[in-house]
Motif scaffolding. Sequence first.
Motif, mmCIF file in Angstrom:
data_model
loop_
_atom_site.group_PDB
_atom_site.id
_atom_site.type_symbol
_atom_site.label_atom_id
_atom_site.label_comp_id
_atom_site.label_asym_id
_atom_site.label_seq_id
_atom_site.Cartn_x
_atom_site.Cartn_y
_atom_site.Cartn_z
ATOM 1 N N PHE A 120 0.827 -1.197 0.000
ATOM 2 C CA PHE A 120 0.000 0.000 0.000
ATOM 3 C C PHE A 120 0.865 1.251 0.000
ATOM 4 O O PHE A 120 0.570 2.209 -0.710
ATOM 5 C CB PHE A 120 -0.922 -0.007 1.229
ATOM 6 C CG PHE A 120 -1.786 1.210 1.336
ATOM 7 C CD1 PHE A 120 -1.491 2.229 2.247
ATOM 8 C CD2 PHE A 120 -2.895 1.368 0.520
ATOM 9 C CE1 PHE A 120 -2.281 3.362 2.336
ATOM 10 C CE2 PHE A 120 -3.698 2.496 0.602
ATOM 11 C CZ PHE A 120 -3.376 3.486 1.512
ATOM 12 N N SER A 121 1.946 1.217 0.807
ATOM 13 C CA SER A 121 2.776 2.421 0.915
ATOM 14 C C SER A 121 4.181 2.062 1.353
ATOM 15 O O SER A 121 4.384 1.158 2.164
ATOM 16 C CB SER A 121 2.153 3.385 1.921
ATOM 17 O OG SER A 121 2.983 4.513 2.150
ATOM 18 N N LEU A 122 5.143 2.804 0.816
ATOM 19 C CA LEU A 122 6.531 2.689 1.240
ATOM 20 C C LEU A 122 6.814 3.838 2.189
ATOM 21 O O LEU A 122 6.801 4.999 1.792
ATOM 22 C CB LEU A 122 7.451 2.759 0.026
ATOM 23 C CG LEU A 122 8.940 3.027 0.284
ATOM 24 C CD1 LEU A 122 9.545 1.963 1.185
ATOM 25 C CD2 LEU A 122 9.692 3.115 -1.023
ATOM 26 N N ASN A 123 7.059 3.517 3.448
ATOM 27 C CA ASN A 123 7.327 4.556 4.434
ATOM 28 C C ASN A 123 8.802 4.885 4.533
ATOM 29 O O ASN A 123 9.169 5.797 5.262
ATOM 30 C CB ASN A 123 6.792 4.143 5.803
ATOM 31 C CG ASN A 123 5.282 4.084 5.823
ATOM 32 O OD1 ASN A 123 4.619 4.559 4.911
ATOM 33 N ND2 ASN A 123 4.726 3.504 6.864
ATOM 34 N N ALA A 124 9.629 4.126 3.811
ATOM 35 C CA ALA A 124 11.063 4.354 3.679
ATOM 36 C C ALA A 124 11.859 3.780 4.832
ATOM 37 O O ALA A 124 11.394 2.983 5.597
ATOM 38 C CB ALA A 124 11.356 5.814 3.443
ATOM 39 N N LYS A 125 13.028 4.141 4.980
ATOM 40 C CA LYS A 125 14.130 3.796 5.865
ATOM 41 C C LYS A 125 15.385 3.826 5.005
ATOM 42 O O LYS A 125 15.664 4.858 4.428
ATOM 43 C CB LYS A 125 13.947 2.470 6.583
ATOM 44 C CG LYS A 125 13.140 2.572 7.856
ATOM 45 C CD LYS A 125 13.347 1.345 8.697
ATOM 46 C CE LYS A 125 12.597 1.454 10.001
ATOM 47 N NZ LYS A 125 12.802 0.259 10.848
ATOM 48 N N GLY A 126 16.105 2.706 4.890
ATOM 49 C CA GLY A 126 17.281 2.850 4.052
ATOM 50 C C GLY A 126 18.232 1.689 4.059
ATOM 51 O O GLY A 126 17.840 0.539 4.047
ATOM 52 N N TRP A 127 19.510 2.014 4.109
ATOM 53 C CA TRP A 127 20.588 1.050 3.955
ATOM 54 C C TRP A 127 21.435 0.949 5.212
ATOM 55 O O TRP A 127 21.755 1.960 5.833
ATOM 56 C CB TRP A 127 21.465 1.454 2.783
ATOM 57 C CG TRP A 127 20.769 1.369 1.464
ATOM 58 C CD1 TRP A 127 20.065 2.351 0.830
ATOM 59 C CD2 TRP A 127 20.698 0.219 0.617
ATOM 60 N NE1 TRP A 127 19.561 1.882 -0.362
ATOM 61 C CE2 TRP A 127 19.942 0.579 -0.508
ATOM 62 C CE3 TRP A 127 21.203 -1.081 0.687
ATOM 63 C CZ2 TRP A 127 19.682 -0.310 -1.547
ATOM 64 C CZ3 TRP A 127 20.951 -1.958 -0.344
ATOM 65 C CH2 TRP A 127 20.193 -1.579 -1.446
ATOM 66 N N TYR A 128 21.819 -0.283 5.518
ATOM 67 C CA TYR A 128 22.695 -0.584 6.632
ATOM 68 C C TYR A 128 23.826 -1.466 6.106
ATOM 69 O O TYR A 128 23.713 -2.043 5.027
ATOM 70 C CB TYR A 128 21.921 -1.322 7.733
ATOM 71 C CG TYR A 128 20.817 -0.481 8.333
ATOM 72 C CD1 TYR A 128 19.640 -0.239 7.635
ATOM 73 C CD2 TYR A 128 20.957 0.083 9.597
ATOM 74 C CE1 TYR A 128 18.634 0.554 8.163
ATOM 75 C CE2 TYR A 128 19.956 0.864 10.142
ATOM 76 C CZ TYR A 128 18.796 1.095 9.422
ATOM 77 O OH TYR A 128 17.805 1.877 9.954
ATOM 78 N N ARG A 129 24.902 -1.570 6.860
ATOM 79 C CA ARG A 129 25.997 -2.439 6.448
ATOM 80 C C ARG A 129 26.619 -3.105 7.660
ATOM 81 O O ARG A 129 26.533 -2.600 8.782
ATOM 82 C CB ARG A 129 27.062 -1.672 5.665
ATOM 83 C CG ARG A 129 27.843 -0.642 6.466
ATOM 84 C CD ARG A 129 28.774 0.144 5.554
ATOM 85 N NE ARG A 129 29.557 1.134 6.293
ATOM 86 C CZ ARG A 129 30.327 2.045 5.719
ATOM 87 N NH1 ARG A 129 30.427 2.098 4.381
ATOM 88 N NH2 ARG A 129 31.005 2.902 6.447
ATOM 89 N N GLN A 130 27.243 -4.245 7.377
ATOM 90 C CA GLN A 130 27.899 -4.990 8.439
ATOM 91 C C GLN A 130 29.180 -5.604 7.909
ATOM 92 O O GLN A 130 29.168 -6.317 6.901
ATOM 93 C CB GLN A 130 26.982 -6.072 8.994
ATOM 94 C CG GLN A 130 27.516 -6.764 10.228
ATOM 95 C CD GLN A 130 26.455 -7.586 10.931
ATOM 96 O OE1 GLN A 130 25.430 -7.949 10.355
ATOM 97 N NE2 GLN A 130 26.689 -7.875 12.203
ATOM 98 N N SER A 131 30.280 -5.314 8.614
ATOM 99 C CA SER A 131 31.573 -5.893 8.299
ATOM 100 C C SER A 131 31.848 -7.012 9.286
ATOM 101 O O SER A 131 31.306 -7.012 10.390
ATOM 102 C CB SER A 131 32.667 -4.832 8.407
ATOM 103 O OG SER A 131 32.375 -3.710 7.635
#
Length: 121
Positions: A29-40
């Motif tokens: 229905f909807s994209l409320n967003a957030k984003g990108w994370y990373r892990q080394s």
Amino acid sequence: QVQLVESGGGLVQPGGSLRLSCTISGDIFSLNAKGWYRQSPGKQRESVATVTRGGTPTYADSVKGRFTISRDNSKNTVYLQMNSLKPEDTAVYYCNLELQLEAGPDSYDFWGQGTQVTVSS
């Protein structure tokens, strides 16, 4: 069934560029967003770049000026453009989005499968 499909990772030399994509598979229905994370290896997962529902981005200090997060609502896709890559950017990158599956107050957290980014000469 809703899933996040990531692509765009790979091996790149220092100073190079990559663009990661996170595409929503399935009906929402909807994209409320957030984003990108990373892990080394040996490190905790960290936030790299996030974007609000209104499109306001936030970046980790380590990537400011080099990375750009964007969203294309028509394609249900969130991007991470990474320029001037450094060896310390090497990590598995994960997409994390908050989605509404139907009209109403409920939203859900989804994670992508992760894509490896390696910066090395």
